[in-house]
Design a protein around this motif. Structure first.
Motif, mmCIF file in Angstrom:
data_model
loop_
_atom_site.group_PDB
_atom_site.id
_atom_site.type_symbol
_atom_site.label_atom_id
_atom_site.label_comp_id
_atom_site.label_asym_id
_atom_site.label_seq_id
_atom_site.Cartn_x
_atom_site.Cartn_y
_atom_site.Cartn_z
ATOM 1 N N GLU A 20 -55.829 -5.548 -22.672
ATOM 2 C CA GLU A 20 -55.070 -6.863 -22.073
ATOM 3 C C GLU A 20 -53.700 -6.326 -21.643
ATOM 4 O O GLU A 20 -53.288 -5.418 -21.789
ATOM 5 N N GLU B 39 -46.943 -8.533 -21.479
ATOM 6 C CA GLU B 39 -46.001 -9.218 -20.799
ATOM 7 C C GLU B 39 -44.774 -8.733 -21.550
ATOM 8 O O GLU B 39 -44.582 -8.970 -22.457
ATOM 9 N N MET C 25 -50.954 -9.507 -23.971
ATOM 10 C CA MET C 25 -50.162 -10.167 -24.944
ATOM 11 C C MET C 25 -48.718 -10.965 -24.471
ATOM 12 O O MET C 25 -48.108 -10.099 -23.517
ATOM 13 N N ARG C 26 -48.762 -12.066 -25.061
ATOM 14 C CA ARG C 26 -47.553 -12.865 -24.574
ATOM 15 C C ARG C 26 -46.312 -12.178 -24.999
ATOM 16 O O ARG C 26 -46.376 -11.404 -26.181
ATOM 17 N N GLY C 27 -45.261 -12.076 -24.357
ATOM 18 C CA GLY C 27 -43.936 -11.340 -24.789
ATOM 19 C C GLY C 27 -43.619 -11.870 -25.998
ATOM 20 O O GLY C 27 -42.878 -10.928 -26.764
ATOM 21 N N ASP C 28 -43.548 -13.284 -26.136
ATOM 22 C CA ASP C 28 -42.817 -13.826 -27.478
ATOM 23 C C ASP C 28 -43.552 -13.193 -28.555
ATOM 24 O O ASP C 28 -42.988 -12.962 -29.560
ATOM 25 N N ASP D 80 -56.149 -12.625 -32.212
ATOM 26 C CA ASP D 80 -56.218 -12.750 -30.839
ATOM 27 C C ASP D 80 -57.724 -13.436 -30.708
ATOM 28 O O ASP D 80 -58.874 -13.037 -31.309
ATOM 29 N N LYS E 262 -57.467 -16.649 -24.521
ATOM 30 C CA LYS E 262 -56.586 -17.791 -24.483
ATOM 31 C C LYS E 262 -55.706 -18.093 -25.472
ATOM 32 O O LYS E 262 -54.603 -18.424 -25.419
ATOM 33 N N GLN F 208 -53.390 -16.516 -28.806
ATOM 34 C CA GLN F 208 -52.854 -15.578 -29.559
ATOM 35 C C GLN F 208 -51.633 -16.197 -30.785
ATOM 36 O O GLN F 208 -51.121 -17.177 -30.440
ATOM 37 N N GLY G 173 -47.937 -19.901 -33.592
ATOM 38 C CA GLY G 173 -49.151 -20.196 -32.651
ATOM 39 C C GLY G 173 -50.035 -21.256 -33.365
ATOM 40 O O GLY G 173 -49.748 -21.645 -34.525
#
Lengths: 113, 235
Positions: A109, A112, B1-4, B23, B28, B30, B40
């Motif tokens: 992945e 970000e 992976m989302r930054g937050d 995950d 889609k 996380q 989340g």
């Protein structure tokens, strides 16, 4: 007292990813999510890769890192995350060479900032 | 992976808060699942699975409700508490740190516990009983006493034996250990409890030098760690 366990830092793959993101590098993360048979690295093993191909950590004994990095470049450029599978039953993976005879699934992945 | 999500994961890891990164393998969803909260939006059965796996420290994939999920458990590092800032400790500290342990050395003797002899490690110069009470050994902690001195080793051992420490060993010959067993019995410990101590210390690999003894202790500790499921510390 300085950093209590500097020896362990070589294993802090996520810490490396964090540092690289702070420097504005493109970063992808590969994580072993499933293994069968005698795969060399357990579930949760990680490899982090930057846009120049620098890498820290591992997802195998060095057998599949090359293929993972190739995929990681695409993904860090905005590609969707991907589940890669390697094993003796897979022609392509045999070329890549999981010599141990195990099977492994790796989640790749983009990280970000 | 989302930054937050990544930033919150790193904060938890630095704060030694157990957390499972969840995950969805469709790429889609996380989420982070803590003992007491969730970051989340994931279905309840997935939350339950994440908490069970965190407790057992068992990362892996599961199919739940038609979706495939990866559970990545992040428990604080295993700890190794070493009583005695002795020569063997000087080699055991870096070896255990490389193996991923958070290492703590306890020795109230000022000439032993110096930063010069032990760079880059947490050194505690309190008496072992005080230090051990503060450190609260749990089932992700190993305790190794290396001083040979009952007035330093025994108080630490007393707390270790009352804890869930997964590995306890004491340096010393069989004769030294026999005397130790007698002292522990006099303190009121039963045989089953005393038998939790691995003695003589380390695997029998013919170790002679301090580094070799350290290696044999680390090898035994590793064997004990993997022979049984090690569960997460209570949050």
């Amino acid at each position: 007292m300085t950093d209590p366990t500097p020896f362990a830092s070589m294993d802090d793959v996520l810490g490396t990813a964090e540092g690289w993101l702070t420097e504005g590098r493109k970063v992808a993360l590969a994580t072993v999510v499933k293994t069968w048979g005698s795969s060399p690295r357990p579930v949760g093993s990680r490899l982090v890769i930057d846009g120049d191909g620098a890498m820290v950590g591992s997802v195998s004994g060095g057998c599949i890192e090359g293929a993972v990095i190739k995929e990681a470049f695409e993904i860090m450029d905005g590609g969707a995350p991907r589940l890669m599978e390697f094993g003796v039953s897979d022609e392509q993976a045999w070329d890549v060479g999981l010599a141990c005879g195990g099977n492994v699934q790796v989640w790749v992945e983009r990280m970000e900032a | 992976m989302r930054g937050d999500i990544f930033s919150k994961l790193q904060t938890a890891r630095r704060g030694k808060t157990p957390v499972t990164l969840v995950d969805g393998l469709d790429g889609k969803i996380q989420a982070l699942v803590f003992a007491d909260r969730i970051e989340g939006d994931i279905p309840e059965p997935v939350v339950k699975e994440a908490r069970e796996r965190l407790r057992d420290n068992k990362s892996g994939v599961a199919e739940i409700g038609g979706g495939r999920w990866f559970f990545d458990c992040h428990n604080p590092p295993l700890r190794l508490i070493i009583i005695g800032a002795v020569h063997i400790s000087q080699t055991l500290v870096p070896m255990a740190a490389i193996a991923g342990y958070e290492v703590i050395v306890v020795d109230p003797r000022a000439s032993f516990a110096t930063a010069e002899r032990f760079p880059n490690v947490t050194l505690i110069d309190d008496w072992p009983d005080e230090a051990m009470e503060a450190l609260k050994p749990d089932n992700r902690t190993a305790v190794v006493t290396l001083t040979h001195d009952p007035k330093l080793d025994d108080p630490a051992l007393e707390i270790a034996l009352k804890s869930d420490a997964f590995y306890i060993t004491c340096l010393g010959s069989r004769r030294t250990h026999a005397k130790r067993v007698e002292r522990l019995k006099a303190m009121g410990f039963d045989e089953a409890t005393i038998s939790r101590i691995y003695a003589p210390a380390g695997l029998d690999i013919g170790a002679v030098s301090p580094a070799e003894i350290a290696l044999s202790v680390l090898a035994e500790l590793t064997a004990v760690l993997h022979a049984k499921p090690i569960v997460a510390a209570a949050a």
